[in-house]
Design a protein around this motif. Structure first.
Motif, short mmCIF file in Angstrom:
data_model
loop_
_atom_site.label_atom_id
_atom_site.label_comp_id
_atom_site.label_asym_id
_atom_site.label_seq_id
_atom_site.Cartn_x
_atom_site.Cartn_y
_atom_site.Cartn_z
N ASN A 1 40.50 45.94 28.34
CA ASN A 1 41.92 45.76 28.09
C ASN A 1 42.19 44.27 27.89
O ASN A 1 42.17 43.49 28.84
CB ASN A 1 42.67 46.32 29.30
N ALA A 2 42.42 43.85 26.63
CA ALA A 2 42.51 42.42 26.32
C ALA A 2 43.64 41.74 27.10
O ALA A 2 43.46 40.65 27.65
CB ALA A 2 42.72 42.24 24.82
N LEU A 3 44.80 42.40 27.18
CA LEU A 3 45.94 41.80 27.87
C LEU A 3 45.63 41.59 29.34
O LEU A 3 45.93 40.54 29.92
CB LEU A 3 47.17 42.69 27.71
N ALA A 4 45.01 42.63 29.95
CA ALA A 4 44.70 42.53 31.37
C ALA A 4 43.68 41.43 31.60
O ALA A 4 43.78 40.67 32.57
CB ALA A 4 44.17 43.87 31.89
N THR A 5 42.72 41.31 30.68
CA THR A 5 41.72 40.25 30.83
C THR A 5 42.39 38.88 30.74
O THR A 5 42.10 37.99 31.55
CB THR A 5 40.65 40.37 29.72
N ALA A 6 43.29 38.71 29.79
CA ALA A 6 44.02 37.45 29.66
C ALA A 6 44.77 37.17 30.96
O ALA A 6 44.73 36.04 31.48
CB ALA A 6 44.98 37.52 28.48
N GLY A 7 45.44 38.20 31.48
CA GLY A 7 46.16 38.05 32.75
C GLY A 7 45.23 37.61 33.86
O GLY A 7 45.54 36.70 34.63
N LEU A 8 44.08 38.26 33.90
CA LEU A 8 43.11 37.96 34.95
C LEU A 8 42.67 36.50 34.86
O LEU A 8 42.64 35.78 35.86
CB LEU A 8 41.90 38.90 34.81
#
Lengths: 327, 650
Positions: B32-39
């Motif tokens: 999940n690209a967005l979640a990875t960015a968030g992480l």
């Protein structure tokens, strides 16, 4: 009552609902189980058959102490079961155990099989660690599973394996009586036979007594010594399995037998479409089977038929005013 | 063949191979690209905030009036200074640490007490539940910022008091979420089982129920932590949280408010930080929720398309359609793909259903019988399912080559389905009449009243008494047998050529099953419709089917007339399957269990799939695929050592 009786159910009754609302109105009540009287003898298998909603599972839950009867008495080995379940369920659970219908749902998905099987050993038998290990391998051997399974989680098992773990858990506390609530109905037929055979072997090996509940007549017939047929919360016929299945006296038993599909049976007897179970909130005054019965007479709609023995057969009782003859 | 090769049925079952099934949680999250960015953003911020004491930062509280309101990138002050000449970068990092600490602690406190209340209320039920939840309702009845203000007003301003206030305000959120889950779990069978294992209520609650609630608690925490930080900032902004000179993001924002136009950077910088922090936490939280929520994990987010994808390597041409067959399926292959694994659910199936004929497909769960039937009208969900070979001819027309629009026309008219569970097939919020009318009008341009009349006629056809009244009933008001009749009425709404019935009586009681089966039998004679009947029960097969196909591991192993198969099965699997079912009236019969388990369809053997469980198997069975061969008149068997071969061929 003879000495061989292990479990005695005397006029047991379970009402759900009822009572009053906070404004004083009456809440509707359903009689799930009504006036059920059965003796289960040591070492026998009592089969209980009936369709959904007939109260067989409620009866099973009352026997193991998960539910409390609202009337009547259930005694196990002379001890009042309902009173004991309320005070100390553990003492009862050492003697009476339960096998659930859905093998996977009855195992906690986040516990290993070892943890699940150890629970009764710790809490009911209070065994130490080395004794537990010994007992665990005995149990796995009894249900024919490899000991490596102990460290697995329930979702890694097939239905048949999970049900055998459920049986091992019931066996763990070394009970005298096991209530099996539809133990094979969630399983595939080939697995069903495995589980039935294991149950049969365990009964002999450990001297168990079974109460076997099922909606499948052929399964009940193959495992039971005696059979009770339930309809709408009551027992309508009880007796030796062989005589009930060969010469049913109650018209409902007869209907059940004729409806059951069997390999090679081409046509099934079927009733008219408008035959339904009576409304549980508004039960009929007389026999609950009245509306569906081909042998009904006026008296059936006025009076509840008592459970009576056939003239020449003390063992087979039927609750019918006009029982089928030919026995 | 030698009996020594037979596997002893009594031997212990071997462990199944541990396989890499679905992708694990971490990989799912990283997908999940967005979640990875968030992480990434969140981890960066946390690392910097935690490392604040180690970094070469000036004292955040040291004032230097000479250097007040320096712009960013000024010498010695990367982000400039505030109204008192304090270094903004230093205050920002220290302030982030404070805000994070308060947000996380408040979340933990709220999660602990909220979950505890929820667990106890859900598990105990009854009075305790009412009492606890009404208390929670009272807390929720206040606008929550007002409640937080009131708590701080009573306790006095200060960071710790703000923390308590925020925690208290968020307790109901956890309590209500957890209570619902605990309530459902407490009625589950494994809780009863634990009780019978001698566990006390407290043990059941914390050892059995809590581990199952934990993912929900974590999900709830991950989605609230951002809120908590915002709320802390809000209280500090109002001067009720962090007290000067201590820095936290909210108070920095508050201090910069008055000079927003002269020195915007003083308030914009902490604002951006709050935004980055909360945004990253929310993105990460959503990602964590998607991974941990079992419903989403099972693929509810990947919405299947309206029709199974057809990806045939080669379109078989020149097939002469059988003139007598309404439905003629040849060499059907359907696969499922999960990750890198290919599950060959259906591996080459031929079936023919004639007019007014009933073909039964018998098999155990996982044998592929439902997938075969669902493939015909493209009802297998894609992804992950796809049809990879074969043709399905409906009166000569290749269904796999037809357009989506054509399939839509045929579904529910020429080919209709009756499923196992009528309660989940019927829509609970519409009356039976509405649903029937909808089914009728989907394929016929009838007016409302004409459709209603036809609906009543249909109910009459399926022998439902008082049809006009019954049209007004909702599905839950009908019994299981009645509901299944309604489904059958729907299947008959248009002149169905083939009815695909997938275990239509399995969920019904025996007396009701007998009614439904005899009705189905009468209807196919009246309508002259073919039936494809899927079941696991040989008794049911006897009652309705003319011909039977026995399915195992995605292939038919034997086909023939019902009577022949039941009296003299040729395939060892068929014979064993019949032998392991108890038969009414023969209680003395020994039940012969089939040892072992069926093979998994992503790892099928080269030869016969049944060989490992078969008493007649020899080396030749495992060497090569076994073809389906003719075995007497109108009969086929996939076995090179069939039973009763002597009898058939002299």
């Amino acid at each position: 009552m003879d000495d061989g009786v292990l479990l005695s159910i005397d006029g047991a009754e379970r009402v759900f609902g009822g009572g009053r609302t906070i404004f004083g109105g009456k809440k509707p009540a359903v009689h799930a189980v009504q006036d059920v009287t059965i003796d289960v003898r040591k070492g026998e298998t009592l089969g209980i058959v009936g369709e959904s909603g007939c109260g067989k599972s409620t009866l099973a839950r009352m026997i193991v102490g998960l539910d409390v009867p609202t009337g009547g008495r259930i005694t196990f080995d002379g001890r009042d079961l309902a009173a004991e379940a309320g005070k100390d369920l553990r003492r009862l659970s050492r003697d009476v155990q339960y096998v659930f219908q859905d093998p996977v749902a009855s195992l906690n998905p986040r516990k290993t099989i070892r943890t699940i099987l150890e629970a009764p050993l710790i809490h009911l038998l209070r065994l130490g660690k080395p004794e537990r290990e010994k007992r665990l391998s005995e149990l796995m051997d009894a249900v024919n599973l490899a000991p490596e399974f102990l460290d697995r989680y329930p979702h890694e098992f097939s239905g048949g394996q999970a049900q055998r773990i459920g049986i091992a858990r019931a066996l763990a506390a070394d009970p005298k009586l096991i209530v099996l609530d539809e133990p094979v109905s969630a399983l595939d037929v080939s697995v069903q036979a495995q589980v039935l055979n294991i149950l049969d072997g365990l009964k002999e090996r450990f001297g168990l007594t079974y109460v076997f509940i099922s909606h499948d007549l052929s399964v009940v017939e193959s495992v039971s010594d005696r059979v009770a047929v339930m309809y709408f919360g009551r027992i309508v016929e009880i007796g030796a399995g062989r005589s009930i299945f060969r010469t049913p006296r109650h018209p409902y038993t007869h209907l059940l037998l004729e409806s059951a599909p069997a390999p090679g049976r081409k046509s099934l007897l079927s009733e008219d479409a408008d035959t339904e179970l009576p409304d549980p909130y508004n039960p009929p005054p007389g026999c609950a089977f009245y509306a569906r019965c081909p042998r009904r007479t006026d008296i059936c709609n006025r009076q509840e038929p008592p459970l009576e023995a056939a003239p020449h057969q003390e063992e087979q009782l039927a609750a019918c005013f006009n029982p089928r003859e030919g026995a | 063949m030698s009996e020594t090769t037979a596997t002893a049925p009594a031997r212990r079952e071997k462990l199944p191979k541990r396989k890499r099934g679905r992708p694990d949680s971490i990989r799912l999250l990283l997908n999940n690209a967005l979640a990875t960015a968030g992480l990434v953003v969140f981890v960066l911020i946390v690392l910097v905030a935690v490392a604040a004491p180690l970094l070469p930062l000036p004292d955040p509280d040291a004032t230097a009036p000479a250097n007040r309101l320096l712009r960013p990138l000024a010498e010695g002050h990367l982000l400039g200074t505030d109204a008192l000449g304090r270094d903004i970068l230093s205050r920002l990092i220290w302030g982030t640490q404070v805000s994070l600490a308060v947000g996380v602690s408040a979340t933990l406190i709220a999660a602990f007490f909220g979950s505890l209340i929820g667990l106890v209320a859900g598990y105990a039920g009854g009075r305790i539940d009412t009492l606890l939840m009404r208390g929670i309702d009272m807390v929720m009845a206040f606008p929550y910022i007002l409640l937080a203000l009131a708590i701080v007003a009573v306790l006095g301003p200060g960071l710790l008091n703000a923390l308590y206030a925020i925690a208290v305000v968020n307790i109901p959120f956890f309590a209500r979420n957890i209570r619902g889950i605990a309530l459902g779990l407490s009625r589950r069978e494994f809780v009863d089982a634990a009780r019978l294992s001698g566990k006390s209520n407290a043990q059941i609650l914390f050892i059995e129920v809590l581990p199952n609630v934990l993912p929900v608690i974590i999900i709830t925490m991950s989605t609230t932590i951002g809120w908590m930080i915002l709320e802390t900032a809000g209280l500090s902004f109002l001067g009720l949280g962090a007290q000067p000179p201590q820095a936290d993001l909210g108070s920095m924002l508050g201090e910069g408010r008055k000079i927003l136009f002269t020195a915007p950077h003083v308030s914009v910088i902490p604002g951006v930080m709050i935004f980055a922090l909360v945004m990253s936490i929310n993105l990460l939280g959503d990602g964590v929720r998607d991974v941990l929520d079992p419903r989403l994990k099972s693929g509810a987010l990947t919405r299947p398309v309206a029709r199974t994808a057809v990806m045939r390597d080669q379109v078989p041409g020149g097939i002469e359609p059988d003139a007598e067959a309404v439905l003629d399926v040849r060499d059907l292959k359907t696969e499922f793909r999960f990750g890198g694994d290919v599950f060959k659910a259906v591996g080459g199936v031929d079936m023919k259903v004639g007019q007014g004929e009933c073909l039964g497909i018998v098999g155990e769960s996982g044998s592929g019988k439902s997938v075969s039937a669902m493939s015909i009208m493209g009802l297998v969900p894609t992804p992950p399912g796809r049809i990879t070979g074969g043709v399905a001819l409906l009166e000569g027309e290749d269904l796999f080559a037809a357009s989506d629009e054509r399939i839509r026309q045929l579904r529910g008219s020429a080919v209709s389905h009756v499923f196992q569970d009528p309660l989940s097939t019927l829509h609970p919020l519409f009356t039976v009449g509405d649903q029937l009318v909808e089914a009728i009008q989907a394929h016929a341009p009838l007016s409302g009243s004409a459709a209603r009349k036809k609906a009543a006629d249909l109910l009459k056809t399926v022998r439902i008494p008082n049809p006009a009244e019954r049209l007004k009933s909702y599905p839950h008001e009908l019994s299981g047998g009645m509901r299944q009749r309604v489904c059958m009425a729907m299947a008959l709404a248009h002149d169905a050529r083939v009815i695909i019935a997938d275990e239509p009586t399995t969920a019904l009681d025996v007396t009701v099953q007998a009614q439904v089966l005899s009705l189905l039998d009468t209807l196919r004679e009246e309508r002259n419709a073919g039936i494809l009947f899927i079941t696991h029960d040989f008794g049911v097969v006897s009652a309705i089917c003319d011909r039977v196909a026995v399915m195992y591991a995605g292939q038919f192993v034997e086909t023939g007339t019902t009577e022949e198969i039941l009296t003299s099965p040729a395939h060892p699997y068929t014979a064993k399957l019949i032998d392991c079912v108890p038969v009414l009236g023969e209680p003395e019969r020994r039940l012969d269990a089939i040892g072992g388990r069926p093979p998994v369809v992503n790892d099928l053997p080269v030869g016969c799939a049944f060989a490992d469980r078969c008493p007649r198997a020899g080396d030749d069975c495992r060497a090569a695929p076994i073809p389906l061969t003719e075995f007497g008149e109108g009969r086929t068997v996939r076995c090179i050592h069939p039973l009763n071969a002597e009898a058939e061929h002299g």
